[in-house]
Design an enzyme around this catalytic site. Structure first.
Site, mmCIF file in Angstrom:
data_model
loop_
_atom_site.group_PDB
_atom_site.id
_atom_site.type_symbol
_atom_site.label_atom_id
_atom_site.label_comp_id
_atom_site.label_asym_id
_atom_site.label_seq_id
_atom_site.Cartn_x
_atom_site.Cartn_y
_atom_site.Cartn_z
ATOM 1 N N SER A 66 0.799 -1.216 0.000
ATOM 2 C CA SER A 66 0.000 0.000 0.000
ATOM 3 C C SER A 66 0.839 1.277 0.000
ATOM 4 O O SER A 66 1.647 1.491 -0.880
ATOM 5 C CB SER A 66 -0.932 -0.083 1.206
ATOM 6 O OG SER A 66 -1.833 0.958 1.221
ATOM 7 N N GLU A 380 -12.706 6.270 6.046
ATOM 8 C CA GLU A 380 -11.782 6.752 7.062
ATOM 9 C C GLU A 380 -11.321 8.127 6.597
ATOM 10 O O GLU A 380 -11.288 8.413 5.390
ATOM 11 C CB GLU A 380 -10.580 5.816 7.186
ATOM 12 C CG GLU A 380 -10.945 4.463 7.744
ATOM 13 C CD GLU A 380 -9.720 3.588 7.996
ATOM 14 O OE1 GLU A 380 -9.633 3.014 9.081
ATOM 15 O OE2 GLU A 380 -8.855 3.476 7.102
ATOM 16 N N ALA A 381 -10.916 8.975 7.570
ATOM 17 C CA ALA A 381 -10.452 10.308 7.190
ATOM 18 C C ALA A 381 -9.309 10.205 6.171
ATOM 19 O O ALA A 381 -9.187 11.035 5.261
ATOM 20 C CB ALA A 381 -10.006 11.063 8.430
ATOM 21 N N ASN A 382 -8.498 9.135 6.265
ATOM 22 C CA ASN A 382 -7.349 8.994 5.360
ATOM 23 C C ASN A 382 -7.715 8.619 3.924
ATOM 24 O O ASN A 382 -6.843 8.475 3.071
ATOM 25 C CB ASN A 382 -6.335 8.001 5.944
ATOM 26 C CG ASN A 382 -6.894 6.588 6.062
ATOM 27 O OD1 ASN A 382 -7.861 6.225 5.394
ATOM 28 N ND2 ASN A 382 -6.288 5.781 6.925
ATOM 29 N N GLY A 504 -1.651 -0.217 14.353
ATOM 30 C CA GLY A 504 -1.670 -1.613 13.927
ATOM 31 C C GLY A 504 -0.633 -1.877 12.853
ATOM 32 O O GLY A 504 -0.444 -3.028 12.442
ATOM 33 N N THR A 505 0.026 -0.844 12.370
ATOM 34 C CA THR A 505 0.952 -1.029 11.248
ATOM 35 C C THR A 505 2.378 -0.558 11.547
ATOM 36 O O THR A 505 3.282 -0.827 10.782
ATOM 37 C CB THR A 505 0.463 -0.257 10.004
ATOM 38 O OG1 THR A 505 0.447 1.140 10.334
ATOM 39 C CG2 THR A 505 -0.914 -0.686 9.563
ATOM 40 N N ARG A 510 -0.427 6.342 18.410
ATOM 41 C CA ARG A 510 -0.863 7.565 17.742
ATOM 42 C C ARG A 510 -1.673 8.404 18.731
ATOM 43 O O ARG A 510 -2.505 7.868 19.481
ATOM 44 C CB ARG A 510 -1.720 7.244 16.523
ATOM 45 C CG ARG A 510 -1.015 6.355 15.528
ATOM 46 C CD ARG A 510 -1.574 6.497 14.130
ATOM 47 N NE ARG A 510 -1.060 5.430 13.260
ATOM 48 C CZ ARG A 510 0.149 5.436 12.693
ATOM 49 N NH1 ARG A 510 0.971 6.442 12.896
ATOM 50 N NH2 ARG A 510 0.530 4.428 11.919
HETATM 51 C C1 16G Z 1 -4.300 -0.043 7.415
HETATM 52 C C2 16G Z 1 -5.766 -0.071 7.091
HETATM 53 C C3 16G Z 1 -6.361 1.323 7.147
HETATM 54 C C4 16G Z 1 -6.069 1.980 8.469
HETATM 55 C C5 16G Z 1 -4.604 1.921 8.770
HETATM 56 C C6 16G Z 1 -4.361 2.358 10.205
HETATM 57 C C7 16G Z 1 -6.955 -1.461 5.490
HETATM 58 C C8 16G Z 1 -7.071 -1.888 4.060
HETATM 59 N N1 16G Z 1 -5.993 -0.593 5.749
HETATM 60 O O1 16G Z 1 -3.583 0.623 6.429
HETATM 61 O O2 16G Z 1 -7.738 1.212 6.952
HETATM 62 O O3 16G Z 1 -6.486 3.310 8.464
HETATM 63 O O4 16G Z 1 -4.133 0.585 8.664
HETATM 64 O O5 16G Z 1 -3.019 2.281 10.493
HETATM 65 O O6 16G Z 1 -7.696 -1.886 6.360
HETATM 66 P P1 16G Z 1 -2.509 2.386 11.967
HETATM 67 O O7 16G Z 1 -3.124 1.259 12.762
HETATM 68 O O8 16G Z 1 -1.034 2.307 11.845
HETATM 69 O O9 16G Z 1 -2.951 3.725 12.502
HETATM 70 ZN ZN ZN Z 2 -3.570 1.133 -0.012
#
Ligand code: 16G
Ligand code: ZN
Length: 538
Positions: A66, A380-382, A504-505, A510
């Site tokens: 992504s 989502e706002a993003n 989560g990523t 945050r």
């Molecule tokens: C992922 C999610 C996105 C979410 C983001 C939050 C999908 C396809 N993508 O990219 O929706 O906004 O994680 O990231 O579900 P974070 O947990 O690092 O804030």
């Molecule tokens: Zn993407």
């Protein structure tokens, strides 16, 4: 019966990345591309088992990271109807990847043999795609290593596609007999666009053109294939940052994430004086889009996912009113805690549309939208999101004998807006169709409400798993006592809100803060961040 020796050979060949801990996160597995061989091999097994469990229905696999840097990659599994993998199978995927990564040769042999032998005698079907990353082909090989050798899966490889294309093609493979080609995606969405714009006699966009930033990802070549098929757009659109052959430029200085986070134009745009075009940015796999324009002072103005939700809600509410269906079909908007407070107020108080909040991550919003509404608008706002229409919606529209313009428009919307998942290309078409029909300039769209000033920052902590939330991530239950301190801080500011959640990523938490003025939002953010750090080191 699978031979132990075969498993040993496959694991030796394809599972070269060992000793890591993997987790099927918010949007699948994601990591540095050099660590993913084992995950891909495990994903091949899980995707095949999922297909077998569903009687050989097509299961999608998308290789992408992504908006993440070019050196990362990832993989996610798609259900036959185009939705995200069900949660219980996410756990199975995580367990298997970790067993192969860290188990002994005997354990791995036993587990894989057990999984393959216990599966029903059905040939699995996989539908595969990848984004433009250079690591894609190698990772695909690791995936095919298990899918071919252990399951003799029937595989349709679409090569380079956007994530939403893969979701769409998977669901089409389920519903259509005979071959499904990428061309079907282009034809379906361009036809819907051409039909809806003809229906409303749209001959031009309500802005002086459209600029599409493709993040130097796979969206670039796809837009070049797609746009010439679309009336009005073919003359009005300029595609920029479309160089997906330059691997390192992916998501760098451009794309939806860059634009939203930095609140500025992407690289690659010059001569903006007096520019009244509408802009949008995709992310690297084109499942997310944000819009923006330059106001009369030549200042950057973002139109994010909250604005897209508000625009669709405004427009569809009007269509329901005009077609006399407002009391027959339920419509609601699903947001996350990141939605700007002004957008929530606008939807609830001005448009009188119900709003629900879910946890971050497309699957949560999608689930809520499908479960509760005939027309579920979620963003989502993003910029991740779409509009989902229920069976009751289709059935109701079929019974409408008097086809007013509003009814005809309602019938076309589900064809224009990708029903499987958020899709930058199809969301872009939806927004442009609405703006063109309403004859709204970007500034007119932005005028519907004024965002509350806000700030979103990352705080690096020793262990983010300590930060446990409840109430759709709006409140912390751990570390103990921290939420009370945040509440106290928030109460000192006007129209303020703040929440903390573990990403989560990324390995960080945050902190979101919103208040009546930017200065207050910044101050609140600083106080809450300090509280977060103090809670870790007390
Ligand atoms: C992922 C999610 C996105 C979410 C983001 C939050 C999908 C396809 N993508 O990219 O929706 O906004 O994680 O990231 O579900 P974070 O947990 O690092 O804030
Ligand atoms: Zn993407």
């Amino acid at each position: 019966m699978v031979e132990g020796q075969l498993v040993d050979e496959l694991v030796a060949k394809y599972c070269t990345t060992r000793g890591y801990r993997y987790s099927y996160g918010t949007a699948g597995f994601r990591d540095d591309a050099g660590r993913l061989d084992t995950v891909m091999f495990a994903t091949g097994i899980i995707a095949c088992l999922r297909s077998i469990a569903l009687d050989g229905k097509p299961v999608g696999v998308m290789i992408t990271a992504s908006h993440n840097p070019a050196s990362d990659n990832g993989v996610k599994i798609v259900e036959p109807d185009g939705s995200m993998l069900v949660q219980t199978w996410e756990t199975r995927a995580t367990e298997l990847a970790n067993l192969i990564s860290s188990g002994s040769a005997a354990e791995i042999r036993r587990r894989i043999a057990e999984l393959v032998t216990s599966a029903a005698d059905v040939r699995p079907r996989l539908v595969i795609g990848r984004d433009s990353r250079v690591s894609g082909p190698h990772l695909l090989e690791c995936l095919l290593g298990s899918a071919n050798s252990l399951f003799q899966a029937q595989i349709k490889d679409y090569g380079l596609v956007t994530t939403p294309q893969l979701h769409y093609l998977t669901s089409r493979s389920l519903s259509v007999d005979g071959p499904v080609e990428e061309e079907d995606y282009f034809v379906d969405f361009s036809s819907a666009w051409n039909e809806i714009t003809r229906l409303h006699d749209v001959e031009r966009l309500p802005s002086a053109g459209l600029v599409v930033d493709c993040a130097n990802g796979i969206g670039g070549p796809k837009m070049h294939s797609f746009i010439p098929r679309c009336r009005v757009l073919s003359e009005a659109t300029t595609v920029i940052n479309d160089n997906c052959a330059d691997a390192l430029s992916l998501n760098r200085g451009c794309g939806a994430d860059f634009v939203k986070t930095n609140q500025r134009l992407p690289d690659g745009i010059r001569d903006t004086d007096g520019d009244s075009r509408l802009y949008c940015s995709f992310d690297g796999d084109a499942d997310r889009v944000v819009f923006y324009y330059l106001n009369e002072d030549n200042r950057f103005q973002l139109l994010d996912g909250d604005r897209i939700s508000a625009l669709f809600a405004y427009f569809i509410a009007q269509l329901l009113e005009q077609s006399g269906l407002r009391s027959v079909l339920s419509m609601g908007v699903v947001q996350t805690a990141y939605a700007n407070g002004s957008s929530t107020q606008y939807l609830q108080n001005h448009l009188k549309v119900p709003v629900t909040c879910t946890k971050t991550g497309v699957k949560h919003l999608h689930h809520e939208a499908v479960t509760h509404y005939d027309i579920g608008i979620y963003f989502e706002a993003n910029g991740h999101g779409t509009v989902i229409f229920s069976d009751h919606f289709y059935a109701t529209l079929r019974t409408q004998t008097h086809n007013s313009l509003a009814t005809k428009t309602l019938k076309l919307l589900p064809q224009l807006i990708n029903q499987t998942v958020g899709d930058a290309i199809s969301d872009m078409l939806g927004v442009l169709a609405v703006l063109s029909i309403l004859k709204w300039s970007p500034a007119r769209w932005a005028n519907e409400f004024t965002d509350l000033p806000n700030l979103l920052i990352k705080v690096i902590v020793p262990d983010r798993s300590q930060f446990i939330t409840t109430d759709q991530e709006r409140k912390l239950i751990s570390p103990e006592g921290l939420q009370e301190k945040i509440d106290k801080a928030v109460s000192k500011f006007h129209s303020a809100r703040s929440f903390v959640r573990a990403s989560g990523t990324e390995d960080a938490v945050r902190v979101y803060a919103e208040a009546a003025t930017q200065q207050e939002a910044n101050e609140l953010s600083a106080i809450v961040s300090k509280l977060v750090l103090e809670s870790c080191y007390k």
